[in-house]
Design a protein around this motif. Structure first.
Motif, short mmCIF file in Angstrom:
data_model
loop_
_atom_site.label_atom_id
_atom_site.label_comp_id
_atom_site.label_asym_id
_atom_site.label_seq_id
_atom_site.Cartn_x
_atom_site.Cartn_y
_atom_site.Cartn_z
N GLY A 36 6.42 -14.92 -0.61
CA GLY A 36 6.60 -14.52 -2.00
C GLY A 36 5.26 -14.25 -2.68
N GLN A 37 4.30 -15.13 -2.45
CA GLN A 37 2.96 -14.92 -3.02
C GLN A 37 2.31 -13.68 -2.44
OE1 GLN A 37 0.38 -18.58 -3.51
NE2 GLN A 37 2.06 -19.43 -2.29
N TRP A 38 2.50 -13.46 -1.12
CA TRP A 38 1.93 -12.29 -0.46
C TRP A 38 2.52 -11.01 -1.06
CZ3 TRP A 38 -1.56 -9.57 1.53
CH2 TRP A 38 -1.28 -8.40 2.25
N ILE A 39 3.83 -10.98 -1.26
CA ILE A 39 4.48 -9.79 -1.84
C ILE A 39 3.89 -9.50 -3.21
CG2 ILE A 39 6.65 -8.91 -2.80
CD1 ILE A 39 8.07 -10.44 -0.47
N ASP A 40 3.82 -10.51 -4.06
CA ASP A 40 3.30 -10.32 -5.41
C ASP A 40 1.85 -9.84 -5.38
OD1 ASP A 40 5.76 -11.09 -6.43
OD2 ASP A 40 5.12 -13.16 -6.78
N TYR A 41 1.04 -10.46 -4.53
CA TYR A 41 -0.36 -10.06 -4.39
C TYR A 41 -0.44 -8.61 -3.91
CZ TYR A 41 -5.00 -9.56 -2.36
OH TYR A 41 -6.25 -9.11 -2.05
N ALA A 42 0.29 -8.30 -2.84
CA ALA A 42 0.22 -6.96 -2.26
C ALA A 42 0.60 -5.89 -3.28
CB ALA A 42 1.12 -6.87 -1.03
N LEU A 43 1.66 -6.13 -4.02
CA LEU A 43 2.11 -5.13 -4.99
C LEU A 43 1.11 -4.93 -6.11
CD1 LEU A 43 5.92 -5.93 -5.18
CD2 LEU A 43 4.80 -4.04 -3.96
N THR A 44 0.45 -5.98 -6.53
CA THR A 44 -0.53 -5.85 -7.62
C THR A 44 -1.89 -5.35 -7.12
OG1 THR A 44 -1.16 -8.18 -7.49
CG2 THR A 44 0.57 -7.59 -9.08
N HIS A 45 -2.08 -5.34 -5.80
CA HIS A 45 -3.34 -4.86 -5.23
C HIS A 45 -3.13 -3.59 -4.40
CE1 HIS A 45 -4.52 -8.90 -6.43
NE2 HIS A 45 -5.75 -8.44 -6.43
N HIS A 46 -2.04 -2.88 -4.67
CA HIS A 46 -1.74 -1.59 -4.04
C HIS A 46 -1.81 -1.67 -2.51
CE1 HIS A 46 -1.86 -0.16 -8.10
NE2 HIS A 46 -3.08 -0.64 -8.22
N THR A 47 -1.19 -2.71 -1.98
CA THR A 47 -1.13 -2.95 -0.55
C THR A 47 0.34 -3.01 -0.15
OG1 THR A 47 -3.20 -4.18 -0.61
CG2 THR A 47 -1.78 -4.59 1.27
N ASP A 48 0.66 -2.55 1.03
CA ASP A 48 2.03 -2.57 1.54
C ASP A 48 2.39 -3.99 1.98
OD1 ASP A 48 4.44 -2.27 2.86
OD2 ASP A 48 3.71 -0.72 4.23
N PRO A 49 3.37 -4.64 1.34
CA PRO A 49 3.74 -6.01 1.72
C PRO A 49 4.32 -6.12 3.13
CG PRO A 49 4.65 -5.45 -0.43
CD PRO A 49 4.11 -4.18 0.17
N SER A 50 4.67 -4.99 3.74
CA SER A 50 5.27 -5.04 5.08
C SER A 50 4.24 -4.80 6.18
CB SER A 50 6.37 -4.00 5.20
OG SER A 50 5.85 -2.69 5.19
N ALA A 51 3.02 -4.45 5.81
CA ALA A 51 2.00 -4.13 6.81
C ALA A 51 1.10 -5.34 7.06
CB ALA A 51 1.15 -2.96 6.34
N PHE A 52 0.94 -5.67 8.33
CA PHE A 52 0.03 -6.77 8.67
C PHE A 52 -1.38 -6.20 8.76
CE2 PHE A 52 -2.17 -10.00 11.02
CZ PHE A 52 -1.67 -11.15 10.46
N ASP A 53 -2.00 -6.08 7.61
CA ASP A 53 -3.37 -5.57 7.50
C ASP A 53 -4.28 -6.79 7.40
OD1 ASP A 53 -5.63 -3.92 7.00
OD2 ASP A 53 -5.34 -4.25 4.85
N ASP A 54 -5.02 -7.04 8.47
CA ASP A 54 -5.82 -8.25 8.56
C ASP A 54 -6.82 -8.40 7.41
OD1 ASP A 54 -6.12 -10.63 10.17
OD2 ASP A 54 -8.14 -9.89 10.65
#
Length: 91
Positions: A36-54
């Motif tokens: 849940g935290q990752w999704i929120d972070y990714a969306l606010t930082h223009h990152t795809d929440p489904s991509a494992f970007d190291d």
């Protein structure tokens, strides 16, 4: 449906699947919190929440959350499992 809502609906589906596989309540609670935290972070930082970007995940865990020691590996594992689950749904 708005984007954050869509992602959190997917997270609910993921958590149901984890429970159906017999994962411990604590593990599912960790999944909910971490992903849940990752999704929120990714969306606010223009990152795809489904991509494992190291790089993005590393920044999220080590800089944004400030985690050190064994915690980063655990967080990465939870996020990797989430990303793998999403990938398996698309196949």
């Amino acid at each position: 449906m708005d984007r954050p809502h869509r992602w959190h609906q997917l997270l609910d589906d993921y958590l149901r699947q984890r429970r159906s596989l017999g994962r411990a309540d604590g593990t599912v609670a960790d999944d909910k919190s971490i992903v849940g935290q990752w999704i929120d972070y990714a969306l606010t930082h223009h990152t795809d929440p489904s991509a494992f970007d190291d790089g993005s995940i590393g920044h999220f865990i080590e800089v944004y959350l400030g985690l050190q020691g064994k915690a980063p590996a655990s967080y990465r594992s939870h996020i990797r499992q989430w990303c793998n689950w999403l990938q398996s749904r698309q196949q």
